[in-house]
Design an enzyme around this catalytic site. Structure first.
Site, mmCIF file in Angstrom:
data_model
loop_
_atom_site.group_PDB
_atom_site.id
_atom_site.type_symbol
_atom_site.label_atom_id
_atom_site.label_comp_id
_atom_site.label_asym_id
_atom_site.label_seq_id
_atom_site.Cartn_x
_atom_site.Cartn_y
_atom_site.Cartn_z
ATOM 1 N N GLY A 2 0.835 -1.207 0.000
ATOM 2 C CA GLY A 2 0.000 0.000 0.000
ATOM 3 C C GLY A 2 0.867 1.254 0.000
ATOM 4 N N ARG A 31 0.811 -5.032 -5.234
ATOM 5 C CA ARG A 31 1.045 -6.242 -4.435
ATOM 6 C C ARG A 31 1.173 -7.361 -5.459
ATOM 7 N NH1 ARG A 31 -2.988 -3.580 -0.826
ATOM 8 N NH2 ARG A 31 -1.790 -2.900 0.974
ATOM 9 N N THR A 71 4.606 2.497 5.496
ATOM 10 C CA THR A 71 3.212 2.051 5.629
ATOM 11 C C THR A 71 2.513 2.936 6.654
ATOM 12 O OG1 THR A 71 1.768 0.323 6.555
ATOM 13 C CG2 THR A 71 4.064 0.208 7.187
ATOM 14 N N ASP A 128 0.372 1.956 8.620
ATOM 15 C CA ASP A 128 -0.099 1.141 9.750
ATOM 16 C C ASP A 128 0.798 1.188 10.991
ATOM 17 O OD1 ASP A 128 -2.092 0.394 8.000
ATOM 18 O OD2 ASP A 128 -1.133 -1.496 7.437
ATOM 19 N N ASP A 184 2.977 -0.842 11.861
ATOM 20 C CA ASP A 184 2.844 -2.177 12.441
ATOM 21 C C ASP A 184 4.150 -2.978 12.411
ATOM 22 O OD1 ASP A 184 2.899 -2.355 9.685
ATOM 23 O OD2 ASP A 184 1.291 -3.810 9.527
ATOM 24 N N ARG A 232 -5.022 -2.061 9.302
ATOM 25 C CA ARG A 232 -5.003 -3.523 9.137
ATOM 26 C C ARG A 232 -5.154 -4.207 10.495
ATOM 27 N NH1 ARG A 232 -3.521 -6.140 4.430
ATOM 28 N NH2 ARG A 232 -2.521 -4.278 3.634
HETATM 29 O O1 F6P Z 1 -1.409 -1.423 4.810
HETATM 30 C C1 F6P Z 1 -1.975 -0.185 4.528
HETATM 31 C C2 F6P Z 1 -3.470 -0.299 4.401
HETATM 32 O O2 F6P Z 1 -4.000 0.975 4.082
HETATM 33 C C3 F6P Z 1 -4.204 -0.881 5.597
HETATM 34 O O3 F6P Z 1 -4.379 0.046 6.641
HETATM 35 C C4 F6P Z 1 -5.486 -1.361 4.967
HETATM 36 O O4 F6P Z 1 -6.031 -2.429 5.700
HETATM 37 C C5 F6P Z 1 -5.022 -1.832 3.608
HETATM 38 O O5 F6P Z 1 -3.789 -1.179 3.337
HETATM 39 C C6 F6P Z 1 -5.981 -1.548 2.479
HETATM 40 O O6 F6P Z 1 -5.463 -2.119 1.330
HETATM 41 P P1 F6P Z 1 -5.963 -1.795 -0.153
HETATM 42 O O7 F6P Z 1 -5.488 -0.426 -0.507
HETATM 43 O O8 F6P Z 1 -5.365 -2.847 -0.988
HETATM 44 O O9 F6P Z 1 -7.462 -1.834 -0.084
#
Ligand code: F6P
Length: 328
Positions: free
Chosen positions: A15, A76, A130, A132, A134, A176
């Site tokens: 992301g 991804r 990121t 997050d 995390d 997440r």
């Molecule tokens: O990892 C970053 C993030 O924004 C998370 O907080 C969220 O769960 C996820 O990516 C959303 O992913 P996507 O943009 O693929 O919907």
């Protein structure tokens, strides 16, 4: 700085996060500063497999420090999870003479790079990018500060309308499986309750009793911040369940979603990304490999991927305590 490395590839993966561009800029300019050539790999591992690789100069990363998103695009990649995909990626790196990699992304990106390094021995460093926050091994990831500020700004706006209409809002933030954005935007936004995945103590009944108690003591407007990974359920589910047993509040739900991923990075994220970009290149040239750059108590550090992958970044119990005391 002496090193056998001559051509460095940089990419963003997973992301996007505000500050990734500042990190790319720092990697490119530091590489050039040490007389190395730097190449941008488009769309993360997908571009490595498809040979979408472009030479970058100091000027190609001008005017991007303030921009959200990533000029290198991101993806991804399922193909990179396969041996064949990684073999194609390595062939393309060889074709372009790239002999070291800097990846900017989250734990999925690190896992890919860790295996790639093990299979092909290419020197590799990651910068944590990121929203997050995390990842263990770093107090902050690039993008987290901006995303949390965005969430706080949104919560403040919701507070205005909540107060005007005497409403209870359940506000869902990203992260997440991590509650970092939720806990800190919740404290900063003055939430009455903050629901995060790391808190296994708070039950649904406790949360609802707290909100009931507020209603009975004439607290007509309240904000509950819910992390998307909450084990009690998301904002929609919690609002629905609470509305089934409560008739004091007019209940609304706001899911902040991807707006937390965009926007101009804060000064904090720009400086963090710049420091990490410089540290990544200097680390690579000094022989650091299979590691992630991190910031610990203000200092740049390197942690082996094996200490990062599949480990969690704990939330300080002090944050939970503060949130509890201040929300009476
Ligand atoms: O990892 C970053 C993030 O924004 C998370 O907080 C969220 O769960 C996820 O990516 C959303 O992913 P996507 O943009 O693929 O919907």
């Amino acid at each position: 700085m002496s090193s056998k490395i001559s051509r460095i590839g940089v990419y963003t993966s997973g992301g996007d996060a505000p500050g990734m561009n500042a990190a790319i800029r720092a990697v490119v300019r530091t590489g050039i500063y040490y007389n190395k050539e730097v190449f941008g790999i488009m769309r993360g591992y997908e571009g490595m497999i498809e040979n979408e690789i472009v030479k970058l100069g100091a000027r190609s990363v001008g005017n991007i420090i303030q921009r959200g998103g990533t000029i290198l695009k991101t993806a991804r990649s399922d193909a990179f999870r396969t041996k064949e995909g990684r073999a194609r990626a390595f062939e393309n790196l060889k074709k372009n003479g790239i002999d070291a990699l800097v990846g900017i992304g989250g734990d999925g990106s690190f896992t890919g790079l860790h295996y790639f390094h093990q299979e092909y021995g290419i020197p590799a460093i990651c910068i944590p990018g990121t929203i997050d926050n995390d990842l263990p091994g770093t107090d902050f990831t690039v993008g987290y500060d901006t995303a949390t500020n965005t969430a706080v700004e949104a919560i403040d706006k919701i507070r205005d309308t909540a107060l005007s209409h005497n409403r209870l809002f359940f506000i869902e933030v990203m992260g997440r499986n991590s509650g970092y954005i939720a806990i800190n935007s919740g404290i900063a936004g003055g939430a009455v309750a903050i629901i995060i995945p790391e808190d296994s103590q708070t039950t649904m009944d406790e949360l609802f009793n707290k909100l009931d108690a507020g209603g009975k003591t004439n607290k007509k407007s309240s904000l509950v911040v819910v992390a998307e990974g909450s084990k009690l359920g998301g904002a929609m589910e919690l609002a629905k369940k609470f509305s089934e047993r409560n008739n004091y509040f007019d209940i609304k739900v706001t899911i902040l979603g991807h707006l937390q991923r965009g926007g101009s990075p804060t000064y904090f994220d720009r400086v963090l990304a710049s420091r990490m970009g410089v540290a990544a290149i200097e680390g690579l040239l000094k022989g650091e490999t299979d590691v992630m750059v991190g910031i610990r108590r203000g200092e740049m550090v390197f942690n082996p991927f094996s200490m990062i992958i599949d480990h969690i970044h704990e939330i300080n119990s002090e944050s939970l305590r503060i949130a509890k005391i201040l929300s009476i």
